[in-house]
Scaffold this motif. Structure first.
Motif, PDB file in Angstrom:
ATOM      1  N   ALA A 137       0.986  -1.393   0.032  1.00  0.00           N
ATOM      2  CA  ALA A 137       0.387   0.210  -0.356  1.00  0.00           C
ATOM      3  C   ALA A 137       0.931   1.540  -0.086  1.00  0.00           C
ATOM      4  CB  ALA A 137      -0.971  -0.023   0.991  1.00  0.00           C
ATOM      5  N   ILE A 138       1.590   1.520   1.015  1.00  0.00           N
ATOM      6  CA  ILE A 138       2.869   2.371   1.086  1.00  0.00           C
ATOM      7  C   ILE A 138       3.819   2.366  -0.642  1.00  0.00           C
ATOM      8  CG2 ILE A 138       5.312   3.130   1.913  1.00  0.00           C
ATOM      9  CD1 ILE A 138       4.381   1.938   4.250  1.00  0.00           C
ATOM     10  N   GLY A 139       3.507   1.638  -1.599  1.00  0.00           N
ATOM     11  CA  GLY A 139       4.095   1.786  -2.434  1.00  0.00           C
ATOM     12  C   GLY A 139       3.628   2.062  -3.507  1.00  0.00           C
ATOM     13  N   ALA A 140       2.288   1.596  -3.300  1.00  0.00           N
ATOM     14  CA  ALA A 140       1.683   2.056  -4.469  1.00  0.00           C
ATOM     15  C   ALA A 140       0.751   3.507  -4.218  1.00  0.00           C
ATOM     16  CB  ALA A 140       0.294   1.553  -4.383  1.00  0.00           C
ATOM     17  N   ASN A 141       1.137   3.505  -3.432  1.00  0.00           N
ATOM     18  CA  ASN A 141       0.248   6.216  -2.531  1.00  0.00           C
ATOM     19  C   ASN A 141       2.082   6.226  -2.779  1.00  0.00           C
ATOM     20  OD1 ASN A 141      -2.698   6.384  -2.170  1.00  0.00           O
ATOM     21  ND2 ASN A 141      -1.177   3.447  -0.939  1.00  0.00           N
ATOM     22  N   LEU A 142       3.570   5.946  -3.227  1.00  0.00           N
ATOM     23  CA  LEU A 142       4.337   6.758  -2.616  1.00  0.00           C
ATOM     24  C   LEU A 142       4.844   7.018  -4.590  1.00  0.00           C
ATOM     25  CD1 LEU A 142       7.893   5.195  -0.797  1.00  0.00           C
ATOM     26  CD2 LEU A 142       6.456   7.417  -1.007  1.00  0.00           C
ATOM     27  N   SER A 143       3.959   6.557  -5.231  1.00  0.00           N
ATOM     28  CA  SER A 143       4.060   6.383  -7.030  1.00  0.00           C
ATOM     29  C   SER A 143       2.722   7.861  -6.910  1.00  0.00           C
ATOM     30  CB  SER A 143       2.867   5.097  -7.523  1.00  0.00           C
ATOM     31  OG  SER A 143       3.752   4.442  -7.388  1.00  0.00           O
ATOM     32  N   VAL A 144       1.907   8.007  -5.830  1.00  0.00           N
ATOM     33  CA  VAL A 144       0.991   9.182  -6.316  1.00  0.00           C
ATOM     34  C   VAL A 144       1.841  10.253  -5.831  1.00  0.00           C
ATOM     35  CG1 VAL A 144      -1.001  10.094  -5.184  1.00  0.00           C
ATOM     36  CG2 VAL A 144      -0.750   7.903  -6.228  1.00  0.00           C
ATOM     37  N   VAL A 145       2.609  10.452  -4.661  1.00  0.00           N
ATOM     38  CA  VAL A 145       3.732  11.250  -4.396  1.00  0.00           C
ATOM     39  C   VAL A 145       4.300  11.240  -4.691  1.00  0.00           C
ATOM     40  CG1 VAL A 145       5.250  12.141  -2.335  1.00  0.00           C
ATOM     41  CG2 VAL A 145       3.635  10.480  -1.863  1.00  0.00           C
ATOM     42  N   PHE A 146       5.159  11.292  -5.743  1.00  0.00           N
ATOM     43  CA  PHE A 146       6.254  11.123  -7.049  1.00  0.00           C
ATOM     44  C   PHE A 146       5.652  11.192  -7.710  1.00  0.00           C
ATOM     45  CE2 PHE A 146       8.578   8.512  -4.628  1.00  0.00           C
ATOM     46  CZ  PHE A 146       9.517   9.204  -4.423  1.00  0.00           C
ATOM     47  N   LEU A 148       2.729  13.019  -8.837  1.00  0.00           N
ATOM     48  CA  LEU A 148       2.145  14.451  -8.232  1.00  0.00           C
ATOM     49  C   LEU A 148       2.817  15.868  -8.390  1.00  0.00           C
ATOM     50  CD1 LEU A 148      -0.873  14.784  -8.570  1.00  0.00           C
ATOM     51  CD2 LEU A 148      -0.347  12.683  -9.059  1.00  0.00           C
ATOM     52  N   THR A 149       3.991  15.106  -7.658  1.00  0.00           N
ATOM     53  CA  THR A 149       4.937  15.846  -7.675  1.00  0.00           C
ATOM     54  C   THR A 149       5.357  16.244  -9.040  1.00  0.00           C
ATOM     55  OG1 THR A 149       5.475  15.038  -4.763  1.00  0.00           O
ATOM     56  CG2 THR A 149       7.603  16.572  -6.618  1.00  0.00           C
ATOM     57  N   ALA A 150       5.514  15.496  -9.900  1.00  0.00           N
ATOM     58  CA  ALA A 150       6.212  16.093 -10.811  1.00  0.00           C
ATOM     59  C   ALA A 150       5.226  16.862 -11.958  1.00  0.00           C
ATOM     60  CB  ALA A 150       6.853  15.027 -11.639  1.00  0.00           C
ATOM     61  N   ASN A 151       3.901  16.521 -11.094  1.00  0.00           N
ATOM     62  CA  ASN A 151       3.007  17.446 -12.342  1.00  0.00           C
ATOM     63  C   ASN A 151       2.305  18.960 -11.780  1.00  0.00           C
ATOM     64  OD1 ASN A 151       0.153  17.443 -12.736  1.00  0.00           O
ATOM     65  ND2 ASN A 151       0.996  17.177 -14.430  1.00  0.00           N
ATOM     66  N   SER A 152       2.748  18.504 -10.307  1.00  0.00           N
ATOM     67  CA  SER A 152       2.684  20.241  -9.723  1.00  0.00           C
ATOM     68  C   SER A 152       3.595  21.152 -10.175  1.00  0.00           C
ATOM     69  CB  SER A 152       3.016  19.576  -8.286  1.00  0.00           C
ATOM     70  OG  SER A 152       1.341  18.546  -8.403  1.00  0.00           O
ATOM     71  N   TRP A 153       5.221  20.226 -10.216  1.00  0.00           N
ATOM     72  CA  TRP A 153       5.838  21.009 -10.486  1.00  0.00           C
ATOM     73  C   TRP A 153       6.127  21.734 -12.181  1.00  0.00           C
ATOM     74  CZ3 TRP A 153       9.796  20.449 -14.384  1.00  0.00           C
ATOM     75  CH2 TRP A 153      11.132  21.457 -14.115  1.00  0.00           C
ATOM     76  N   MET A 154       4.777  21.363 -12.902  1.00  0.00           N
ATOM     77  CA  MET A 154       4.711  21.468 -14.528  1.00  0.00           C
ATOM     78  C   MET A 154       3.662  22.586 -14.449  1.00  0.00           C
ATOM     79  SD  MET A 154       4.775  17.914 -16.477  1.00  0.00           S
ATOM     80  CE  MET A 154       4.145  18.583 -18.413  1.00  0.00           C
ATOM     81  N   VAL A 155       3.103  22.431 -13.025  1.00  0.00           N
ATOM     82  CA  VAL A 155       1.870  23.605 -12.929  1.00  0.00           C
ATOM     83  C   VAL A 155       3.081  25.325 -12.102  1.00  0.00           C
ATOM     84  CG1 VAL A 155      -0.428  24.375 -11.643  1.00  0.00           C
ATOM     85  CG2 VAL A 155       0.758  22.147 -12.721  1.00  0.00           C
ATOM     86  N   LEU A 177       8.938  20.518  -3.157  1.00  0.00           N
ATOM     87  CA  LEU A 177       8.149  21.164  -2.469  1.00  0.00           C
ATOM     88  C   LEU A 177       8.014  22.196  -2.994  1.00  0.00           C
ATOM     89  CD1 LEU A 177       9.831  20.391   1.145  1.00  0.00           C
ATOM     90  CD2 LEU A 177       8.685  19.414  -0.211  1.00  0.00           C
ATOM     91  N   ASN A 178       7.479  22.568  -4.443  1.00  0.00           N
ATOM     92  CA  ASN A 178       6.653  24.002  -5.156  1.00  0.00           C
ATOM     93  C   ASN A 178       5.541  24.237  -4.517  1.00  0.00           C
ATOM     94  OD1 ASN A 178       4.477  22.276  -7.194  1.00  0.00           O
ATOM     95  ND2 ASN A 178       6.684  20.838  -7.227  1.00  0.00           N
ATOM     96  N   PRO A 179       4.614  24.777  -4.531  1.00  0.00           N
ATOM     97  CA  PRO A 179       4.132  25.799  -4.307  1.00  0.00           C
ATOM     98  C   PRO A 179       2.857  24.827  -4.530  1.00  0.00           C
ATOM     99  CG  PRO A 179       4.797  27.268  -5.498  1.00  0.00           C
ATOM    100  CD  PRO A 179       5.373  26.101  -5.922  1.00  0.00           C
TER     101      PRO A 179
END
Length: 481
Positions: A137-146, A148-155, A177-179
């Motif tokens: 479960a941690i591995g699956a949700n770490l995917s969300v973290v990374f 979404l972090t990359a996609n948020s940085w594009m934003v 840790l982009n905004p």
């Protein structure tokens, strides 16, 4: 049909197809992974065989989604090298490393312990098995973290700047840790969890409606309901925070989401359009249902916003999001589904308090069970429309206000991209039909109540003779062992 000869448009269509299709499957693995941790924890705590059988049953859906998710996710990432090579070259020193973390940390952690979670029930100590489930479960949700972090940085790009066409990172952690990163991760986390809960609840409702192990699946539905009472309101709240971030960092996207053509200065009530039909040519809405002063309350819970709400006319046409109708209505579909699912949760909770979800009465709540079945796919629709708003609203930029999409695409022959697009569409259609076939087969077959319960000898009298009705084992501890 000019788009058939436009490499950039075809590459965007191909990425949209693969992303929209791929995301269906990680949605369920990330959310269901948490549910499996909960259900197995309940089994270890209570030793109620129903919880064990639930864990074994729902794990089948997990592995099905994991398998298809892997098959569809690999081509998605390869496209950064094939179709979007200039973009990858410009931002690869940060963007590529974050995607690398997702593959080497998150995916490998999930894959490494998945075998123990699926096949280790009678082979390893229950505590070890539970640790494996938690790590999956941690591995699956770490995917969300990374991701979404990359996609948020594009934003909201941070931590450096473009130098001679390449993004030079000066502060890696500031980029991470982009905004918009933390809010985006939380929004997606609750979205996947809520969607998974309603899928589990909808399937359980189907069994109850068809009078198949009603008491057994009533236990799942009530557990899902108890968790959703927390998750659904939190998702709405985090979604509101996300809208505030769009207001602050992507005003052009907000204008597209709300079909606002004219600016509203600070201190003046900003109107909100409940429904509208935006027209790019005339730069106005052909028709609209407007609520005076409501946008201020939506964004900051007060009538007069502290900053102006900029209209689309503040930007030249080439710097505005182009798919206005798509962005506007996808945003409203996402919001509408969020409030509908929260309302479903509240109505079901009221029925529970009235005693309508007892083992004797739950099968009689046919309208409620049908509503849960209807709600099962709605979370997927909300996630997909949310991603459309997120990505289409960022246009015409790949890296917001720094790298344009037209400059990010590889210089490939349009016929090559069109051919690969068609091939992806055919293969994904076959994969989806196979997925539906195997998923429906799991549902039709139902749980296997003949599975041996770990820690219970095969010749021992059955403690749980009827699925859904748990009878505590009152034998001496020595006899149980």
């Amino acid at each position: 049909m000019d788009f058939l000869s436009d490499t950039v448009t075809l590459s965007r269509m191909q990425f949209a197809l693969t992303a929209i299709f791929h995301i269906i499957f990680p949605i369920l693995t990330t959310g269901m992974g948490i549910y499996l941790v909960v259900i197995e924890g309940l089994w270890l705590k209570t030793r109620n065989p129903d919880y064990y059988l639930h864990a074994r049953f729902w794990a089948k859906f997990y592995v099905l989604n994991f398998g298809v998710g892997v098959a569809t996710g690999i081509p998605l990432e390869f496209q950064f090298g094939t179709n979007w090579a200039p973009f990858s070259d410009a931002v690869g020193n940060f963007f590529g490393s974050v995607l690398g973390f997702e593959a080497s940390w998150a995916f490998m952690l999930e894959a490494a312990f998945l075998g123990i979670m699926l096949f280790g029930w009678e082979r390893v100590n229950p505590a070890i098995h539970y640790i494996a489930t938690i790590l999956v479960a941690i591995g699956a949700n770490l995917s969300v973290v990374f991701i979404l972090t990359a996609n948020s940085w594009m934003v909201t790009p941070a931590g450096g700047d473009l130098v001679d066409g390449k993004f030079m990172v000066t502060d890696y952690f500031q980029a991470l840790l982009n905004p918009s990163a933390s809010t985006s991760v939380a929004h997606m986390f609750f979205a996947t969890f809520e969607t998974s809960l309603f899928v589990i609840g909808g399937i359980s409702a189907w069994y109850i409606l068809n009078d198949r192990h009603a008491a057994f699946f009533a236990k799942t539905l009530k557990l899902v309901l108890a968790i959703t009472l927390i998750v659904a309101p939190l998702q709405i709240y985090v979604g509101h925070i996300s809208a505030e971030l769009v207001y602050r960092y992507q005003p052009a996207k907000l204008a597209a989401m709300e079909a606002q053509w004219e600016s509203s200065p600070a201190g003046k009530p900003a109107d909100w359009t409940l429904l509208a039909l935006p027209n790019k040519k005339t730069e106005k809405n052909d028709w609209e249902i407007r609520v005076p002063g409501a946008l201020g309350y939506i964004l900051e819970f007060k009538k007069n916003l502290s900053e102006p709400v900029l209209g689309l006319k503040e930007w030249p046409p080439e710097n505005r999001p182009q798919a206005l109708g798509l962005i506007y209505y996808c945003f409203r579909i996402m919001i509408g589904i969020g409030f509908f699912l929260a309302g479903m949760t509240l109505i079901t909770a009221l029925q529970w308090l009235r005693g309508k979800l007892s083992d004797e009465n739950i099968a009689k709540q046919r309208w409620l069970m049908r509503a849960w079945m209807f709600s099962a796919p709605l979370g997927y629709v909300a996630v997909e429309t949310g991603w459309i708003v997120r990505c289409a609203g960022r246009q015409p930029w790949t890296l917001y206000n720094k790298i344009r999409t037209v400059d990010s695409a590889s210089h490939l022959p349009a016929t090559n991209v069109l051919t690969s697009l068609i091939c992806f569409a055919i293969v994904y259609a076959l994969l989806f039909m196979s997925y539906l076939y195997f998923g429906s087969r799991i549902i039709r077959k139902g749980p296997n109540f003949e599975l041996p319960i770990p820690g219970v000898e095969a010749n021992q009298p059955a403690i749980n003779t009827t699925p859904g009705q748990f009878v505590p084992d009152e034998r001496p501890i020595e006899a149980q062992q």
